[in-house]
Motif scaffolding. Structure first.
Motif, PDB file in Angstrom:
ATOM      1  N   GLU A  73       4.273 105.640  32.594  1.00 36.83           N
ATOM      2  CA  GLU A  73       2.893 105.720  32.269  1.00 36.83           C
ATOM      3  C   GLU A  73       2.122 104.804  33.227  1.00 36.83           C
ATOM      4  N   ARG A  74       2.515 104.021  34.100  1.00 33.04           N
ATOM      5  CA  ARG A  74       1.896 103.566  35.302  1.00 33.04           C
ATOM      6  C   ARG A  74       1.444 104.634  36.232  1.00 33.04           C
ATOM      7  N   VAL A  75       2.410 105.405  36.449  1.00 33.07           N
ATOM      8  CA  VAL A  75       2.153 106.424  37.548  1.00 33.07           C
ATOM      9  C   VAL A  75       1.343 107.363  37.038  1.00 33.07           C
ATOM     10  N   GLU A  76       1.133 107.889  35.857  1.00 30.73           N
ATOM     11  CA  GLU A  76       0.420 108.833  35.412  1.00 30.73           C
ATOM     12  C   GLU A  76      -1.140 108.285  35.517  1.00 30.73           C
ATOM     13  N   HIS A  77      -1.370 107.065  35.508  1.00 34.27           N
ATOM     14  CA  HIS A  77      -2.405 106.342  35.596  1.00 34.27           C
ATOM     15  C   HIS A  77      -2.831 106.139  37.026  1.00 34.27           C
ATOM     16  N   GLY A  78      -2.020 106.402  38.146  1.00 36.80           N
ATOM     17  CA  GLY A  78      -2.342 106.546  39.565  1.00 36.80           C
ATOM     18  C   GLY A  78      -1.551 105.217  40.075  1.00 36.80           C
ATOM     19  N   ASP A  79      -0.977 104.428  39.415  1.00 35.84           N
ATOM     20  CA  ASP A  79      -0.198 103.250  40.045  1.00 35.84           C
ATOM     21  C   ASP A  79       1.294 103.647  40.566  1.00 35.84           C
TER      22      ASP A  79
END
Length: 143
Positions: free
Chosen positions: A130-136
């Motif tokens: 979820e975090r990676v999909e938001h660029g983190d």
């Protein structure tokens, strides 16, 4: 002469396809999967099966190295200069145009998390994805 050019074009396409479907995943494995798994192992310890991810990456690399070597040897042995030029040209040109995709970027890390979800704690994987999909790409969670 015409037949040589046609064979070179066909092997150019074959070399480009081989790179795209065979070599690119191996390179992504070494430039994305292994460093990402190492970071996750250092941060989350036993919740990530680093050894299993590493072994899967190595198995894939060995398999595709054998296939690439066999294909290249066949082109060298049975093809002429035009065939070899077309084959290597397809591989090298495709490598040159896709070199920027190698490394940990948002898409490759998200693919890593999906591909190796069975080697990670399910809650950890879902939160990281979820975090990676938001660029983190920091791999830090608020625990």
């Amino acid at each position: 002469m015409i037949l040589d050019v046609i064979i070179a074009i066909a092997l150019f396409v074959a070399g480009a396809l081989l790179y795209t479907f065979c070599l690119m995943p191996v390179l992504l494995g070494f430039f994305t999967d292994v460093p990402t798994a190492k970071k996750l192992k250092a941060r989350y310890g036993g919740r990530v099966a680093y050894g299993a991810i590493l072994m899967k990456t190595i198995y894939r690399a060995v398999l595709w190295a054998i296939i690439l070597a066999a294909a290249t040897i066949a082109v060298i042995h049975w093809g002429g200069d035009y065939a070899l030029f077309g084959w290597l040209g397809g591989v090298v040109l495709t490598l040159a145009t896709t070199i920027g995709r190698l490394g940990a970027n948002q898409r490759s890390v998200a693919n890593f998390l999906v591909r190796y979800e069975k080697f990670m704690d399910k809650d950890l994987n879902a939160a990281l994805l979820e975090r990676v999909e938001h660029g983190d790409l920091s791999f830090k969670l608020d625990e």
